[in-house]
Design a protein around this motif. Structure first.
Motif, mmCIF file in Angstrom:
data_model
loop_
_atom_site.group_PDB
_atom_site.id
_atom_site.type_symbol
_atom_site.label_atom_id
_atom_site.label_comp_id
_atom_site.label_asym_id
_atom_site.label_seq_id
_atom_site.Cartn_x
_atom_site.Cartn_y
_atom_site.Cartn_z
ATOM 1 N N LEU A 117 -4.899 -35.486 -9.219
ATOM 2 C CA LEU A 117 -3.528 -35.016 -9.041
ATOM 3 C C LEU A 117 -2.951 -34.438 -10.335
ATOM 4 O O LEU A 117 -1.818 -34.710 -10.700
ATOM 5 N N THR A 118 -3.759 -33.662 -11.032
ATOM 6 C CA THR A 118 -3.299 -33.061 -12.287
ATOM 7 C C THR A 118 -2.477 -31.812 -12.002
ATOM 8 O O THR A 118 -2.616 -31.164 -10.960
ATOM 9 N N ALA A 119 -1.640 -31.449 -12.962
ATOM 10 C CA ALA A 119 -0.796 -30.265 -12.814
ATOM 11 C C ALA A 119 -1.636 -28.988 -12.727
ATOM 12 O O ALA A 119 -1.233 -28.022 -12.081
ATOM 13 N N GLN A 128 -8.298 -24.614 -1.919
ATOM 14 C CA GLN A 128 -8.961 -25.093 -3.127
ATOM 15 C C GLN A 128 -8.254 -26.314 -3.708
ATOM 16 O O GLN A 128 -8.899 -27.197 -4.291
ATOM 17 N N LEU A 129 -6.951 -26.366 -3.549
ATOM 18 C CA LEU A 129 -6.196 -27.541 -4.003
ATOM 19 C C LEU A 129 -6.652 -28.789 -3.250
ATOM 20 O O LEU A 129 -6.847 -29.853 -3.851
ATOM 21 N N ILE A 175 2.561 -37.493 -5.205
ATOM 22 C CA ILE A 175 2.408 -36.540 -4.104
ATOM 23 C C ILE A 175 3.739 -35.868 -3.798
ATOM 24 O O ILE A 175 3.801 -34.660 -3.537
ATOM 25 N N GLU A 176 4.815 -36.637 -3.823
ATOM 26 C CA GLU A 176 6.147 -36.060 -3.611
ATOM 27 C C GLU A 176 6.454 -34.997 -4.669
ATOM 28 O O GLU A 176 7.035 -33.942 -4.362
ATOM 29 N N GLU A 177 6.069 -35.264 -5.913
ATOM 30 C CA GLU A 177 6.310 -34.298 -6.988
ATOM 31 C C GLU A 177 5.531 -33.005 -6.747
ATOM 32 O O GLU A 177 6.035 -31.898 -7.002
ATOM 33 N N ILE A 178 4.296 -33.143 -6.253
ATOM 34 C CA ILE A 178 3.484 -31.957 -5.967
ATOM 35 C C ILE A 178 4.108 -31.151 -4.830
ATOM 36 O O ILE A 178 4.219 -29.917 -4.901
ATOM 37 N N ALA A 241 1.471 -23.168 -6.068
ATOM 38 C CA ALA A 241 2.862 -23.538 -6.296
ATOM 39 C C ALA A 241 3.507 -22.676 -7.373
ATOM 40 O O ALA A 241 4.657 -22.259 -7.253
ATOM 41 N N GLY A 242 2.770 -22.387 -8.452
ATOM 42 C CA GLY A 242 3.327 -21.567 -9.521
ATOM 43 C C GLY A 242 3.651 -20.159 -9.050
ATOM 44 O O GLY A 242 4.704 -19.600 -9.361
#
Length: 258
Positions: A117-119, A128-129, A175-178, A241-242
């Motif tokens: 769960l790395t940034a 791919q995620l 997970i919520e942060e992602i 996400a970015g």
């Protein structure tokens, strides 16, 4: 009158114990302020660590075969190829063995989830995620079957379940942060609900994965990824996400004004 030589006292913070049988010159060399004498000879310490690892490996095997409740210290000693007396030199009972094994597995679990769960993974497209996040987690559970026995089985020591519950809460928060990086305007209740669903899908599929080997195991992993993808794609979209955040900023009124 000649004075008798005095022996150096151990540091006040350490309990007094018999000095190891080593040459006096070696002891004098080691006894410095920066490197105080070891409490035990290193060889004995290494031997003890190997014995503990041997007993924990045996316990993991017995717990997986018999379950925690039916397992016994005699069975663990037999699996390790040692006498019960040897086992009791390191662990007073089965609960102590389970707590030590559970603690080590939880640490590996934390490392596995942290790596998944790395940034950096947020820069990947959704398919791919999912590969980057799910593959290490499936691998960990496959390589450590005793983990499920100790964190989900009945009658396991409460300390293990408490530690797992705490780590589980941390995982859900991550997970919520992602999800929030994909949906920055989503309310907290929605983020919590999506994270809980993701974990429930993973947990339900994990039982199927662990029940199979080889090609069948990989086939179930692929099916779980499909389910997860079809659930998340309408929610978060397919782009990283970015990239999504950049597009949202560019779409805001006045974003391209000069």
């Amino acid at each position: 009158m000649k004075t008798q030589p005095t022996k150096a006292e151990p540091p006040a913070s350490r309990p007094t114990r018999p000095a190891p049988t080593e040459p006096a010159t070696a002891t004098a060399t080691a006894a410095t302020d920066e490197h105080p004498p070891a409490a035990k000879p290193r060889r004995r310490q290494a031997r003890g660590e190997r014995r503990i690892a041997q007993l924990l490996d045996a316990a993991a095997s017995v717990f997986c075969t018999s379950g925690y409740t039916a397992a016994s210290t005699n069975a663990i000693a037999r699996e390790a190829g040692v006498s019960p007396g040897t086992l009791y030199q390191f662990f007073p009972n089965k609960e102590a063995i389970a707590v030590e094994l559970g603690g080590r597995l939880l640490e590996r679990w934390r490392e596995s989830h942290g790596a998944a769960l790395t940034a950096a993974n947020l820069d990947l497209p959704l398919d791919q995620l999912l590969d980057a996040v799910l593959d290490p987690l499936f691998a960990f559970n496959h390589e450590n079957p005793a983990f499920a026995v100790l964190v989900h089985g009945p009658d396991v020591p409460g300390q293990i379940t408490q530690e797992f519950d705490a780590l589980h809460a941390v995982l859900l928060t991550r997970i919520e942060e992602i999800i929030a990086s994909f949906l920055p305007d989503a309310p907290p209740a929605e983020l919590s609900r999506i994270a809980t669903m993701i974990f429930a899908i993973f947990k339900a599929g994990l039982d199927l994965v662990l029940a199979h080997e080889g090609e069948a195991r990989q086939a179930y992993i692929d099916e779980i990824k499909k389910v997860m993808f079809r659930y998340l794609a309408p929610i978060v979209g397919l782009c990283p996400a970015g990239q999504r955040a950049t597009e949202q900023r560019n779409a805001e009124p006045g974003a391209h004004s000069h």
